[in-house]
Design an enzyme around this catalytic site. Structure first.
Site, PDB file in Angstrom:
ATOM      1  CG  HIS A   1     102.790   4.482  99.934  1.00  0.00           C
ATOM      2  ND1 HIS A   1     102.291   4.898  98.730  1.00  0.00           N
ATOM      3  CD2 HIS A   1     103.372   5.572 100.492  1.00  0.00           C
ATOM      4  CE1 HIS A   1     102.569   6.177  98.554  1.00  0.00           C
ATOM      5  NE2 HIS A   1     103.226   6.610  99.609  1.00  0.00           N
TER       6      HIS A   1
ATOM      7  CG  HIS B   1     111.427  -1.407 101.256  1.00  0.00           C
ATOM      8  ND1 HIS B   1     110.725  -2.347 100.525  1.00  0.00           N
ATOM      9  CD2 HIS B   1     111.225  -1.729 102.553  1.00  0.00           C
ATOM     10  CE1 HIS B   1     110.125  -3.178 101.349  1.00  0.00           C
ATOM     11  NE2 HIS B   1     110.419  -2.832 102.591  1.00  0.00           N
TER      12      HIS B   1
ATOM     13  CD  GLU C   1     111.672  -5.554  96.295  1.00  0.00           C
ATOM     14  OE1 GLU C   1     112.022  -4.570  95.615  1.00  0.00           O
ATOM     15  OE2 GLU C   1     111.006  -5.452  97.345  1.00  0.00           O
TER      16      GLU C   1
ATOM     17  CG  HIS D   1     116.784  -3.324  93.951  1.00  0.00           C
ATOM     18  ND1 HIS D   1     115.635  -2.616  93.640  1.00  0.00           N
ATOM     19  CD2 HIS D   1     117.777  -2.768  93.212  1.00  0.00           C
ATOM     20  CE1 HIS D   1     115.928  -1.660  92.766  1.00  0.00           C
ATOM     21  NE2 HIS D   1     117.225  -1.744  92.490  1.00  0.00           N
TER      22      HIS D   1
ATOM     23  CG  HIS E   1     115.120  -1.372  96.938  1.00  0.00           C
ATOM     24  ND1 HIS E   1     115.477  -2.334  97.861  1.00  0.00           N
ATOM     25  CD2 HIS E   1     113.782  -1.469  96.800  1.00  0.00           C
ATOM     26  CE1 HIS E   1     114.398  -2.985  98.262  1.00  0.00           C
ATOM     27  NE2 HIS E   1     113.346  -2.469  97.643  1.00  0.00           N
TER      28      HIS E   1
END
Length: 445
Positions: A299, A342, A348, A372, A378
């Site tokens: 990703h 992550h 974020e 977060h 998260h």
């Protein structure tokens, strides 16, 4: 109302990002040549609005010349403005902010019972840095149900990036008029005066306020010449002016040093007949963003979806990025699904404009938000994880066919406004969305 609809819905715009524009509402209002003749046409006043220091390198130097009926200096002294309905906090201090690494989520703010315009509808969520030091940012949510009447707001602390989630915004600026709909964003830069009308009675949305300079397009690097947000899709208003006087006076709200000030003046602040320069408000339709996806394995980091960025002094590190998650194809073949959990050094703040976000099964609603912070774990919730790993197909799938989400991502660790932390909209049970993550460990794979 029909005339006003026509005036805002059929507006013309100039296209480009950072271009040097020339615009006049009356033919010949712009001086021809280097301040020739000796006096401005139509008896106008010349005024320069500088968005950067005079000695900033030319390619990063932003300023515009405004030719107006009366200069902006013609107002009474500013006075500190206070009102019980003001809910924004502009400076980080221990009395109004707290520090927490816990994952946070908020439900959408409800429409106020009493009339509130954009100025009084600001609600601060979190932030880092200081407007006095010209470094950092603040994040606000606004909910308004009243148009700004005979007044204007200017932010002397930084740029406003506004993301409407519900209800259109009709924005009058010194440079012209803008209509901004949900799914679009608008940037009203440092010092620019503006007023917001609400044609749909109520509007709600998100605001990223940046103290550290101005937004810019990210470099594309190895992506090449095309993709992400294209320069030609940004729109800037054309000149429009209002030659209007008010016996009661116009109120100029001036956000300065994290506080709100106000002053009265007799003439409309939107009396600019012509202007030219590269410092002007602009809007962008997020649905025109061209995502760049993984086509084989792994990703891509969310930074691949950056629309605008404010870089820091460290190469490759942003004070803040504005990242969008539009409908797109997930085409990776040899890739763990769902994406990895992550922890990272960025903080974020996420918002949802419409639909449902693919990494959250529930509780993250349009108009809501999550935060977060740096190194706080998260990832997808338990329900989404279990549903995703049960899939056996590696075929490409369309992600978020009806959703539009975004993220304010910063290298600076935010502190949370106490009023936001104690708000009834904060979901105190947010952490439970991961409590159902079961162990799938097996000695034989």
């Amino acid at each position: 109302m029909e005339k006003r609809e026509c005036e805002f819905e059929n507006l013309e715009y100039q296209r480009g990002f950072g271009n040097h524009f020339r615009s006049e509402a009356l033919q010949g209002a712009l001086p021809n040549g280097q301040n020739s003749p000796l006096h401005c046409p139509y008896g106008l006043y010349a005024e320069q609005l500088s968005g950067t220091a005079f000695t900033t390198p030319r390619k990063q130097n932003f300023r515009s010349w405004l030719y107006r009926i009366k200069p902006s200096v013609g107002h009474e002294p500013f006075q500190l403005y206070s009102s019980p309905s003001l809910n924004f906090a502009g400076v980080i201090d221990k009395d109004r902010f707290l520090t927490t690494p816990t994952q946070l989520r908020w439900k959408p703010l409800e429409c106020p019972e009493h009339p509130r315009d954009f100025v009084h509808g600001l609600f601060t969520m979190c932030g880092a840095g200081s407007p006095f030091l010209r470094h950092g940012y603040m994040i606000h949510i606004y909910v308004a149900n009243k148009s700004m009447e005979d007044c204007a707001l200017a932010n002397a602390d930084g740029d406003f990036l506004i993301v409407p989630q519900q209800g259109r915004l009709w924005i009058k600026t010194e440079f012209g008029k803008l209509q901004v709909c949900p799914g679009e964003i608008v940037v009203l830069q440092l010092g620019m005066r503006f007023a917001i009308e609400l044609p749909d009675a109520t509007s709600r949305g998100y605001i990223l306020e940046v103290f550290s300079g101005h937004f810019q397009l990210p470099d594309l690097g190895l992506i090449g010449a095309n993709g992400l947000a294209e320069v030609g899709e940004f729109e800037t208003p054309v000149a429009w002016f209002e030659n209007k006087h008010c016996e009661a006076g116009f109120t100029i709200f001036h956000k300065f040093g994290g506080q709100m000030f106000s002053a009265k003046q007799e003439h409309s602040p939107f009396n600019v007949v012509a202007w030219h320069g590269n410092y002007a408000p602009y809007k962008y339709d997020l649905r025109k963003f061209c995502p760049v996806n993984t086509v084989l394995f792994d990703h891509a980091d969310p930074s691949i979806n950056t629309v605008l960025t404010v870089p820091s002094e460290k190469p490759g590190v942003a004070v803040v990025d504005f990242v969008v998650f539009p409908p797109r194809w997930s085409v990776a073949e040899h890739t763990f699904r769902p994406p990895y959990f992550h922890r990272n050094c960025m903080s974020e703040f996420m918002g949802l404009i419409s639909g449902s976000y693919e990494a959250k099964a529930g509780g993250f609603l349009p108009g809501g938000a999550s935060l977060h912070c740096c190194m706080t774990p998260h990832g997808v919730d338990a329900t989404t994880y279990e549903n995703t790993i049960s899939a056996t197909s590696q075929e490409p799938v369309k992600v978020s066919t009806n959703a539009l989400a975004f993220m304010f991502e910063s290298s600076l660790t935010p502190q949370v406004a106490i009023s936001a932390y104690n708000s009834q909209q904060r979901d105190a049970e947010y952490h439970q969305c991961w409590s159902g993550l079961n162990s799938h460990f097996a000695l034989e794979s």
